[in-house]
Enzyme design. Structure first.
Site, PDB file in Angstrom:
ATOM      1  CD  GLU A 171      -3.276  -1.353   2.032  1.00  0.00           C
ATOM      2  OE1 GLU A 171      -2.581  -0.694   3.278  1.00  0.00           O
ATOM      3  OE2 GLU A 171      -3.965  -1.662   1.883  1.00  0.00           O
ATOM      4  CD  GLU A 363      -3.612  -6.146   2.460  1.00  0.00           C
ATOM      5  OE1 GLU A 363      -4.610  -5.858   3.083  1.00  0.00           O
ATOM      6  OE2 GLU A 363      -2.349  -6.038   2.607  1.00  0.00           O
TER       7      GLU A 363
HETATM    8  C1  BG6 Z   1      -4.631  -3.018   4.774  1.00  0.00           C
HETATM    9  C2  BG6 Z   1      -3.236  -3.352   5.338  1.00  0.00           C
HETATM   10  O1  BG6 Z   1      -4.702  -1.799   4.682  1.00  0.00           O
HETATM   11  O2  BG6 Z   1      -5.590  -3.441   5.474  1.00  0.00           O
HETATM   12  C3  BG6 Z   1      -3.168  -4.520   6.380  1.00  0.00           C
HETATM   13  O3  BG6 Z   1      -2.455  -3.793   4.112  1.00  0.00           O
HETATM   14  C4  BG6 Z   1      -4.305  -4.721   7.436  1.00  0.00           C
HETATM   15  O4  BG6 Z   1      -1.975  -4.680   6.934  1.00  0.00           O
HETATM   16  C5  BG6 Z   1      -5.674  -4.373   6.291  1.00  0.00           C
HETATM   17  O5  BG6 Z   1      -4.488  -5.353   8.250  1.00  0.00           O
HETATM   18  C6  BG6 Z   1      -7.059  -4.543   7.287  1.00  0.00           C
HETATM   19  O6  BG6 Z   1      -6.923  -3.441   8.066  1.00  0.00           O
HETATM   20  P1  BG6 Z   1      -7.096  -3.310   9.740  1.00  0.00           P
HETATM   21  O7  BG6 Z   1      -6.738  -2.400  10.196  1.00  0.00           O
HETATM   22  O8  BG6 Z   1      -8.516  -4.095   9.879  1.00  0.00           O
HETATM   23  O9  BG6 Z   1      -6.298  -4.504  10.079  1.00  0.00           O
END
Ligand code: BG6
Length: 470
Positions: A171, A363
């Site tokens: 990201e 993701e």
């Molecule tokens: C993404 C990141 O932005 O979101 C991850 O790359 C992160 O590291 C994921 O865990 C989900 O966000 P969060 O804050 O709910 O863990």
């Protein structure tokens, strides 16, 4: 009938700092994540503290064999993971790498290989060495490029026969918006000028280009990708003011894909920098490094964002770090994030239309509270229908994008095993198909339990998407 290509890469994604634990074992140094007990949303601490769940993670460091075996049971073809920089160079400045750290990832990759799982490795997932952050201001300083390049060269050489697919930065666009999370910059955001934030991001872009160049010399078969946090920006109304505002906001993200995909800053950079009062240093050497473009584009997709030039009449919605306005046409998660599967199809088309590079959804997921039921024999049952619905509906939209003609070659569900959240360091914000008995106060047996979604994903992979509910 499924539209997914036969060799589609199904799998899951994690990041070292959110699951490994063992923060001070086998010579590992401290990273900036080790002083964020409340995640990026809370205050940072002076050093490691008892209440920082990231220090413990889910102890993947000692349980990787069990976990990878479970991934294999689901049928994973790919496992997106990251290497903790501080296991390899504990302070970031050593001349020689830490052998124990290198040996750990050897074991992880060998285990993946044993199960026929391809590792897709992120070099930097939000965790530069704390020493570099304190001493140099992290990515604010140009010297970070060389520290990072040395680390990248070391691991790419070491694993050149074990890893084929790499991502340079997780990201990468987050640095401008959240300099602490994206850039490991400890100075509060409010005290940084926009020039400083873009300069830090520029250093990362240059480092990404340099490492891409180096990678091709190490192994010409390597495939290198970029990774951006992506949300389609929807205009709240058809008022042209809102439409243009949403377009400009979108460009702030596309900017980072554009540099990686074309080797140059996009045509709207001048306007963007003028508006934001940005002046940055770009050398001739920087431009040469930037010209080493990526083989594929990866991105994270959690939700869309709705925007208006004048947001005052509207309610706001949540998001892990980026927030938008409340969109009346979508549903909301336990954390009040918009749930918008179609936004994923939109984003896939958006990037493909512009860059015609293969795409990988690195993701996607939904953080939710799980409510395990304790059975008579002490085992747990987790009926996470909400998670199944989320994944089903999003993966359906990938299939539609494939039908649209987009070249998508893989999908990794975020936090395929429960891990500690990045934004708020919560474990109760669960993403996984595997439940981990780690509780918010740090207690728990660490026992792994297959959730209902585990069996659902297994069937989905087995049928290469045929079992989706359409
Ligand atoms: C993404 C990141 O932005 O979101 C991850 O790359 C992160 O590291 C994921 O865990 C989900 O966000 P969060 O804050 O709910 O863990």
């Amino acid at each position: 009938m499924s539209q997914f290509p036969e060799d589609f890469l199904w799998g899951g994604a994690t990041a070292a700092n959110q699951l490994e634990g063992a923060y001070n074992i086998d010579g590992k140094g401290l990273s900036v994540q080790d002083i964020m007990p409340k995640g990026v949303l809370g205050p940072i601490s002076d050093g490691p503290t008892e209440d920082n769940l990231k220090l413990k993670g889910i102890d993947f460091y000692h349980k990787y064999e069990e976990d990878i075996k479970l991934f294999a049971e689901m049928g994973f073809k790919v496992y997106r993971m990251s290497i903790a920089w501080t296991r390899i160079f504990p302070t970031g400045e050593e001349t020689e790498p830490n052998e124990a750290g290198l040996a750990f990832y050897d074991k992880v990759f060998d285990t993946c290989k044993q199960y026929g799982i391809m590792p897709l490795v992120t070099l930097s997932h939000y965790e530069p060495p704390l020493n570099l952050a304190k001493k140099y201001g992290s990515w604010l300083d140009r010297r970070m490029i060389d520290f990072f390049a040395k680390y990248a060269e070391t691991v790419m050489n070491r694993y050149k026969d074990k890893v084929s697919h790499w991502i340079t930065f997780n990201e990468i666009n987050v640095t401008v918006f959240s300099p602490l999370l994206g850039g490991g910059i400890l100075t509060p955001k409010e005290e940084l000028t926009m020039s400083q934030r873009y300069q830090a991001a520029h250093h990362q872009l240059v480092a990404s280009g340099l490492v891409t160049k180096m990678a091709r010399n190490i192994n010409s078969n390597f495939k290198i990708g970029c990774m951006v946090a992506s949300q389609p920006r929807y205009a709240m109304t058809c008022n042209p003011d809102d439409i243009l505002y949403a377009m400009e906001q979108q460009q702030e993200t596309t900017f980072f894909v554009h540099v990686h995909a074309t080797g140059e800053y996009p045509y709207y950079t001048k306007r963007l920098f003028n508006e934001e009062n940005v002046e940055i240093e770009i050398t001739e050497e920087d431009r040469e490094y930037l010209s080493h473009t990526v083989d594929y584009i990866t991105f994270s997709y959690y939700n869309s964002r709705t925007m208006a030039k004048d947001p005052s009449p509207y309610q706001t919605a949540a998001g892990n770090i980026y927030r938008g306005l409340k969109n009346p046409y979508v549903q909301y998660s336990d954390w009040n994030y918009p749930i918008d599967p179609q936004g994923l199809r939109y984003m896939l088309n958006f990037y493909y239309e512009r860059y015609q590079l293969p795409l990988f959804v690195a993701e996607n997921g939904m953080g939710s509270y799980d409510d395990p039921i304790e059975n008579e024999d002490g085992s747990l049952t987790i009926n996470d229908e909400y998670r199944i619905n989320f994944f089903n509906n999003h993966i359906l939209q990938i299939e539609k994008a494939i039908e649209d003609g987009v070249d998508v070659f893989g999908y990794t569900a975020w936090g395929c095993i429960d891990l500690v959240s990045a934004a708020s360091a919560q474990i109760e914000k669960r993403y996984g198909m595997i439940y981990v008995d780690r509780q918010p106060d740090g207690s728990g047996t660490l026992k792994r339990t297959r959730k209902k979604s585990f069996y659902w994903y297994k069937e989905l992979i087995e049928s290469n998407g045929d079992s989706l509910e359409r």
